[in-house]
Enzyme design. Structure first.
Site, PDB file in Angstrom:
ATOM      1  N   GLU A   1       8.795  -3.798   7.637  1.00 22.69           N
ATOM      2  CA  GLU A   1       9.642  -3.109   6.661  1.00 22.69           C
ATOM      3  C   GLU A   1      10.886  -2.599   7.404  1.00 22.69           C
ATOM      4  OE1 GLU A   1       7.967   0.530   4.962  1.00 22.69           O
ATOM      5  OE2 GLU A   1       8.421  -0.266   2.970  1.00 22.69           O
TER       6      GLU A   1
ATOM      7  N   SER B   1      -0.585   4.184   4.276  1.00 21.31           N
ATOM      8  CA  SER B   1      -1.879   3.497   4.035  1.00 21.31           C
ATOM      9  C   SER B   1      -2.318   2.652   5.220  1.00 21.31           C
ATOM     10  CB  SER B   1      -1.778   2.613   2.782  1.00 21.31           C
ATOM     11  OG  SER B   1      -0.695   1.706   2.911  1.00 21.31           O
TER      12      SER B   1
ATOM     13  N   LYS C   1      -0.148   0.064   6.787  1.00 23.74           N
ATOM     14  CA  LYS C   1       0.442  -1.292   6.790  1.00 23.74           C
ATOM     15  C   LYS C   1       0.881  -1.680   8.193  1.00 23.74           C
ATOM     16  CE  LYS C   1       3.382   0.029   3.709  1.00 23.74           C
ATOM     17  NZ  LYS C   1       2.798   1.384   3.553  1.00 23.74           N
TER      18      LYS C   1
ATOM     19  N   ILE D   1       2.400   5.010   0.915  1.00 21.90           N
ATOM     20  CA  ILE D   1       2.968   5.531   2.162  1.00 21.90           C
ATOM     21  C   ILE D   1       1.796   5.989   3.037  1.00 21.90           C
ATOM     22  CG2 ILE D   1       4.487   7.301   3.163  1.00 21.90           C
ATOM     23  CD1 ILE D   1       5.873   7.463   0.395  1.00 21.90           C
TER      24      ILE D   1
ATOM     25  N   GLY E   1       0.830  -1.207   0.000  1.00 25.01           N
ATOM     26  CA  GLY E   1       0.000   0.000   0.000  1.00 25.01           C
ATOM     27  C   GLY E   1       0.853   1.240   0.000  1.00 25.01           C
TER      28      GLY E   1
ATOM     29  N   GLU F   1       5.678  -6.760   5.565  1.00 23.36           N
ATOM     30  CA  GLU F   1       5.320  -5.367   5.239  1.00 23.36           C
ATOM     31  C   GLU F   1       6.096  -4.977   3.978  1.00 23.36           C
ATOM     32  OE1 GLU F   1       6.233  -2.517   8.270  1.00 23.36           O
ATOM     33  OE2 GLU F   1       5.069  -0.918   7.317  1.00 23.36           O
TER      34      GLU F   1
ATOM     35  N   ARG G   1      -2.537  11.699   6.675  1.00 27.27           N
ATOM     36  CA  ARG G   1      -1.962  10.833   7.723  1.00 27.27           C
ATOM     37  C   ARG G   1      -0.447  11.021   7.830  1.00 27.27           C
ATOM     38  NH1 ARG G   1      -4.863   5.053   6.228  1.00 27.27           N
ATOM     39  NH2 ARG G   1      -7.029   5.687   6.618  1.00 27.27           N
TER      40      ARG G   1
ATOM     41  N   LEU H   1       1.225  13.742   7.033  1.00 23.54           N
ATOM     42  CA  LEU H   1       1.467  15.048   7.674  1.00 23.54           C
ATOM     43  C   LEU H   1       1.301  14.911   9.190  1.00 23.54           C
ATOM     44  CD1 LEU H   1      -0.400  17.506   5.237  1.00 23.54           C
ATOM     45  CD2 LEU H   1       2.074  17.031   5.363  1.00 23.54           C
TER      46      LEU H   1
HETATM   47  N1  ATP Z   1      -7.368   3.495   9.352  1.00 25.88           N
HETATM   48  C1  ATP Z   1      -6.691   4.565   9.792  1.00 25.88           C
HETATM   49  N2  ATP Z   1      -7.364   5.708  10.107  1.00 25.88           N
HETATM   50  C2  ATP Z   1      -6.688   6.796  10.550  1.00 25.88           C
HETATM   51  N3  ATP Z   1      -5.350   6.854  10.734  1.00 25.88           N
HETATM   52  C3  ATP Z   1      -4.649   5.744  10.434  1.00 25.88           C
HETATM   53  C4  ATP Z   1      -5.269   4.547   9.965  1.00 25.88           C
HETATM   54  N4  ATP Z   1      -4.297   3.619   9.768  1.00 25.88           N
HETATM   55  C5  ATP Z   1      -3.130   4.208  10.104  1.00 25.88           C
HETATM   56  N5  ATP Z   1      -3.339   5.473  10.517  1.00 25.88           N
HETATM   57  C6  ATP Z   1      -2.322   6.442  10.953  1.00 25.88           C
HETATM   58  O1  ATP Z   1      -1.667   6.887   9.778  1.00 25.88           O
HETATM   59  C7  ATP Z   1      -0.235   6.924   9.985  1.00 25.88           C
HETATM   60  C8  ATP Z   1       0.414   5.919   9.046  1.00 25.88           C
HETATM   61  O2  ATP Z   1       0.019   4.623   9.458  1.00 25.88           O
HETATM   62  P1  ATP Z   1       1.055   3.417   9.301  1.00 25.88           P
HETATM   63  O3  ATP Z   1       2.381   3.788   9.877  1.00 25.88           O
HETATM   64  O4  ATP Z   1       0.377   2.173   9.800  1.00 25.88           O
HETATM   65  O5  ATP Z   1       1.171   3.404   7.711  1.00 25.88           O
HETATM   66  P2  ATP Z   1       2.249   2.646   6.841  1.00 25.88           P
HETATM   67  O6  ATP Z   1       1.557   2.193   5.625  1.00 25.88           O
HETATM   68  O7  ATP Z   1       2.954   1.617   7.663  1.00 25.88           O
HETATM   69  O8  ATP Z   1       3.252   3.829   6.514  1.00 25.88           O
HETATM   70  P3  ATP Z   1       4.702   3.712   5.784  1.00 25.88           P
HETATM   71  O9  ATP Z   1       4.473   3.241   4.393  1.00 25.88           O
HETATM   72  O10 ATP Z   1       5.227   5.084   5.851  1.00 25.88           O
HETATM   73  O11 ATP Z   1       5.499   2.742   6.631  1.00 25.88           O
HETATM   74  C9  ATP Z   1      -0.005   6.596  11.445  1.00 25.88           C
HETATM   75  O12 ATP Z   1       0.080   7.806  12.158  1.00 25.88           O
HETATM   76  C10 ATP Z   1      -1.253   5.822  11.847  1.00 25.88           C
HETATM   77  O13 ATP Z   1      -1.579   6.002  13.212  1.00 25.88           O
HETATM   78  N1  GNG Z   2      12.235   5.436  -2.823  1.00 28.23           N
HETATM   79  C1  GNG Z   2      11.765   4.440  -2.101  1.00 28.23           C
HETATM   80  N2  GNG Z   2      11.957   3.188  -2.557  1.00 28.23           N
HETATM   81  C2  GNG Z   2      11.480   2.121  -1.901  1.00 28.23           C
HETATM   82  O1  GNG Z   2      11.666   1.000  -2.355  1.00 28.23           O
HETATM   83  C3  GNG Z   2      10.784   2.374  -0.662  1.00 28.23           C
HETATM   84  N3  GNG Z   2      10.189   1.576   0.248  1.00 28.23           N
HETATM   85  C4  GNG Z   2       9.712   2.381   1.221  1.00 28.23           C
HETATM   86  N4  GNG Z   2      10.021   3.657   0.938  1.00 28.23           N
HETATM   87  C5  GNG Z   2       9.787   4.828   1.786  1.00 28.23           C
HETATM   88  C6  GNG Z   2       8.368   5.231   1.878  1.00 28.23           C
HETATM   89  C7  GNG Z   2       8.277   5.799   3.267  1.00 28.23           C
HETATM   90  O2  GNG Z   2       8.718   7.144   3.275  1.00 28.23           O
HETATM   91  C8  GNG Z   2       9.279   4.975   4.062  1.00 28.23           C
HETATM   92  C9  GNG Z   2       8.657   3.842   4.854  1.00 28.23           C
HETATM   93  O3  GNG Z   2       7.892   3.021   4.011  1.00 28.23           O
HETATM   94  O4  GNG Z   2      10.194   4.451   3.092  1.00 28.23           O
HETATM   95  C10 GNG Z   2      10.661   3.684  -0.228  1.00 28.23           C
HETATM   96  N5  GNG Z   2      11.136   4.747  -0.929  1.00 28.23           N
END
Ligand code: ATP
Ligand code: GNG
Length: 239
Positions: A56, A36, A38, A34, A32, A108, A167, A169
């Site tokens: 991740e 989303s 995960k 950034i 998903g 992840e 999210r 931000l």
């Molecule tokens: N369903 C949701 N509703 C509202 N806020 C959410 C939801 N899921 C996650 N968040 C919030 O959005 C932000 C990003 O969530 P999360 O870290 O789980 O995403 P991620 O996909 O792992 O991000 P990244 O790709 O950067 O690792 C966090 O602050 C989290 O608390």
């Molecule tokens: N350029 C780039 N290549 C990747 O393969 C990749 N995988 C994750 N990300 C960035 C997204 C989030 O900021 C942060 C956590 O997911 O790392 C990437 N950025």
């Protein structure tokens, strides 16, 4: 059932290197954009006795012998994207090949989204040069044909760019302050082409679509809806 039988047959016939064919758990790639959700999705499953979480390796990207490669990438992508993607490909390969004892491995992201979404974006924007993409692709091809990095199911946390941008931000990860909504929109389209429309690169596994725009108060039910498919330990039961 036919699909599962086909995949098991493929596993048995497969002569790939890596962790071997019959001692690999049921591997689920959580994909998903950034922000989303995960990490939040993985939290929902992390206490389940049959599940191993392969997070991740962001912390490794933020500190490799004192170098914050993630920070360097966002500060100067032209200069650092090849360095960063090279290390992403290594660390994601290590995640794929990790010896997991449990029947289900929730990963992840994957080596596939690194190539099909992020490298694709950097290549299309001319930030990664064609020779750099050719080197990354050469590694990617060798790894995906010689190593056992198969994924058995993809969970696509499908979101709207505007929702995840808010999210990001709010989460306020220091390295990500330069991320624009346009960048998030481009990554969204690449995920959609790959996992929803399936018109980009070949999809390595069947895809479950989760409506990840749902707010935290409602999304638990959406996660629970897919538990039977994800906790498919029948598949991994032979390890
Ligand atoms: N369903 C949701 N509703 C509202 N806020 C959410 C939801 N899921 C996650 N968040 C919030 O959005 C932000 C990003 O969530 P999360 O870290 O789980 O995403 P991620 O996909 O792992 O991000 P990244 O790709 O950067 O690792 C966090 O602050 C989290 O608390
Ligand atoms: N350029 C780039 N290549 C990747 O393969 C990749 N995988 C994750 N990300 C960035 C997204 C989030 O900021 C942060 C956590 O997911 O790392 C990437 N950025």
């Amino acid at each position: 059932m036919r699909l599962v039988k086909q995949r098991i047959t493929k596993l048995i016939k497969s002569s790939k290197l890596g962790s071997g064919v019959l001692n690999r758990p049921f591997t689920v790639g959580v994909e998903g954009n950034i922000g989303s959700g995960k990490t939040t999705f993985l939290e929902h499953f992390k206490n389940h006795e049959d599940v191993h979480i392969s997070a991740e390796p962001v912390d490794r990207w933020r500190n490799l012998n004192g170098h914050n490669l993630l920070g360097l990438l966002y500060q100067d992508p032209q200069k650092w994207s090849f360095t960063f993607q090279s290390y992403v490909q290594l660390t994601m390969l290590q995640n794929h090949l990790n010896k997991i004892e449990k029947p289900v491995n929730l990963m992840e992201r994957s080596i596939f989204s690194a190539r099909y979404c992020f490298v694709e974006k950097l290549s299309r924007d001319g930030i990664l040069s064609p020779p750099s993409v050719a080197v990354i692709d050469s590694w990617f091809h060798w790894i995906t044909t010689k190593m056992n990095v198969d994924v058995d199911l993809i969970v696509y946390l499908r979101t709207s760019p505007e929702v995840v941008y808010q999210r990001i931000l709010k989460r306020n990860r220091p390295e990500e302050i330069s991320i624009s909504l346009d960048y998030i929109k481009s990554l969204h389209e690449l995920h959609e082409d790959w996992l929803y429309h399936k018109r980009l690169h070949k999809c390595p596994a069947p895809v479950l679509i989760v409506d990840a725009d749902l707010d935290k108060t409602k999304i638990k039910k959406e996660y629970q809806r897919w538990e039977p498919n994800i906790l498919n330990k029948k598949f991994g039961a032979h390890i």
